[in-house]
Design a protein around this motif. Sequence first.
Motif, PDB file in Angstrom:
ATOM      1  N   LEU A 179       0.824  -1.207   0.000  1.00 57.63           N
ATOM      2  CA  LEU A 179       0.000   0.000   0.000  1.00 57.63           C
ATOM      3  C   LEU A 179       0.860   1.260   0.000  1.00 57.63           C
ATOM      4  O   LEU A 179       0.496   2.258  -0.636  1.00 57.63           O
ATOM      5  N   PHE A 180       2.000   1.211   0.697  1.00 54.50           N
ATOM      6  CA  PHE A 180       2.898   2.370   0.712  1.00 54.50           C
ATOM      7  C   PHE A 180       3.343   2.708  -0.711  1.00 54.50           C
ATOM      8  O   PHE A 180       3.293   3.868  -1.134  1.00 54.50           O
ATOM      9  N   VAL A 181       3.761   1.695  -1.455  1.00 52.14           N
ATOM     10  CA  VAL A 181       4.220   1.904  -2.831  1.00 52.14           C
ATOM     11  C   VAL A 181       3.070   2.400  -3.710  1.00 52.14           C
ATOM     12  O   VAL A 181       3.221   3.343  -4.495  1.00 52.14           O
ATOM     13  N   ILE A 183      -2.535  12.259   2.529  1.00 50.39           N
ATOM     14  CA  ILE A 183      -1.621  11.199   2.106  1.00 50.39           C
ATOM     15  C   ILE A 183      -0.274  11.210   2.827  1.00 50.39           C
ATOM     16  O   ILE A 183       0.228  10.138   3.188  1.00 50.39           O
ATOM     17  N   PRO A 184       0.393  12.357   3.068  1.00 47.36           N
ATOM     18  CA  PRO A 184       1.679  12.303   3.788  1.00 47.36           C
ATOM     19  C   PRO A 184       1.581  11.596   5.137  1.00 47.36           C
ATOM     20  O   PRO A 184       2.465  10.793   5.483  1.00 47.36           O
ATOM     21  N   ILE A 213      -6.987  19.066  12.252  1.00 46.88           N
ATOM     22  CA  ILE A 213      -6.724  19.745  10.974  1.00 46.88           C
ATOM     23  C   ILE A 213      -7.083  18.831   9.808  1.00 46.88           C
ATOM     24  O   ILE A 213      -7.717  19.251   8.831  1.00 46.88           O
ATOM     25  N   GLN A 214      -6.691  17.554   9.919  1.00 46.27           N
ATOM     26  CA  GLN A 214      -6.985  16.610   8.848  1.00 46.27           C
ATOM     27  C   GLN A 214      -8.489  16.434   8.666  1.00 46.27           C
ATOM     28  O   GLN A 214      -8.994  16.460   7.539  1.00 46.27           O
ATOM     29  N   LEU A 215      -9.217  16.264   9.760  1.00 42.97           N
ATOM     30  CA  LEU A 215     -10.664  16.115   9.691  1.00 42.97           C
ATOM     31  C   LEU A 215     -11.304  17.342   9.049  1.00 42.97           C
ATOM     32  O   LEU A 215     -12.179  17.217   8.170  1.00 42.97           O
ATOM     33  N   PHE A 242      -7.256   4.864   8.491  1.00 42.75           N
ATOM     34  CA  PHE A 242      -5.910   5.375   8.252  1.00 42.75           C
ATOM     35  C   PHE A 242      -5.889   6.894   8.159  1.00 42.75           C
ATOM     36  O   PHE A 242      -4.852   7.485   7.876  1.00 42.75           O
ATOM     37  N   LEU A 243      -7.034   7.543   8.365  1.00 42.94           N
ATOM     38  CA  LEU A 243      -7.066   8.996   8.518  1.00 42.94           C
ATOM     39  C   LEU A 243      -8.219   9.379   9.424  1.00 42.94           C
ATOM     40  O   LEU A 243      -9.098   8.560   9.723  1.00 42.94           O
TER      41      LEU A 243
END
Length: 313
Positions: A27-29, A78-79, A99-101, A177-178
């Motif tokens: 998944l990272f790639v 994504i980062p 902040i992400q939300l 994951f977020l």
Amino acid sequence: MERYNISSSEGFILVGFSDRPHLELVLFVVVLTFYLLTLLGNTAIISLSALDPRLHTPMYFFLANLSFLDMCFTTGSIPQMLYNLWGPDKTISYLGCAIQLYFVLALGGVECVLLAVMAYDRYAAVCKPLHYTVIMHPRLCGQLASVAWLSGFGNSLIMAPQTLMLPRCGHRRVDHFLCEMPALIGMACVDTMPLEALAFALAIFIILAPFILILISYGHIARAVFRIKSAAGRKKALNTCSSHLTVVSLFYGTIIYMYLQPANTYSQDQGKFLTLFYTIVTPSVNPLIYTLRNRDVKEALKKALGKGDAEAS
């Protein structure tokens, strides 16, 4: 004494795919590849729209807005996802999560309204071709784009604080994951029905209303296309709309599932993969869809590459 909420110093643990460690490197790639494609493709669309005089039209003004939006959306999520996929540390600070939300909700809302604005632009181009430049004048285009951005950020300004203030009885593990609203609501240890009702009411204005406007616009477009007698004319009219319609289908197919169902029916595994789809796949394929299906963009790209080759030689 037991604390019933998370302080600003504790933060959250993004579980993500840590229960399937063999998937994380893959998944990272994949995520990194799609992220780089998103940045490259959308930067190209924005640059071409600004540099090529043939693309100084309402359609490409809104397309540049969409590309900028996609770049912001992916960079906001994504980062952190790449960081969590790469190593054992799955934490995110409370401020980082907030902040992400906020930006995930805001930019998702902007895209819903912006796609409706783009559908109206296509309606004006196909159904009112003789009056198109009068209807879609620069001032109106700027106003419509502003409405899209203000609507998304206004919606998030209401929902993000309400979601973060839910008591979680010390729970820190986000099964995602977020920091996304359905996952955070699912962690709450209180009745969330009032918040879900508010979210659904706002979703009617941010998601359903723009979607209905899109359907109405394309209903008028379809009727206008069927009235065109020549096959070449019908093909040209359809080509002006096909890219936008493809993007709408990809985006709304996931958003409606994610945000218009009760939290108690929300499947975390399905939610993760659907979020992965609209977070990394859709923003990266949008430039590809518009490039492959649009002659003006392809010609502008060839012209830009030709200039680059000439200068290099």
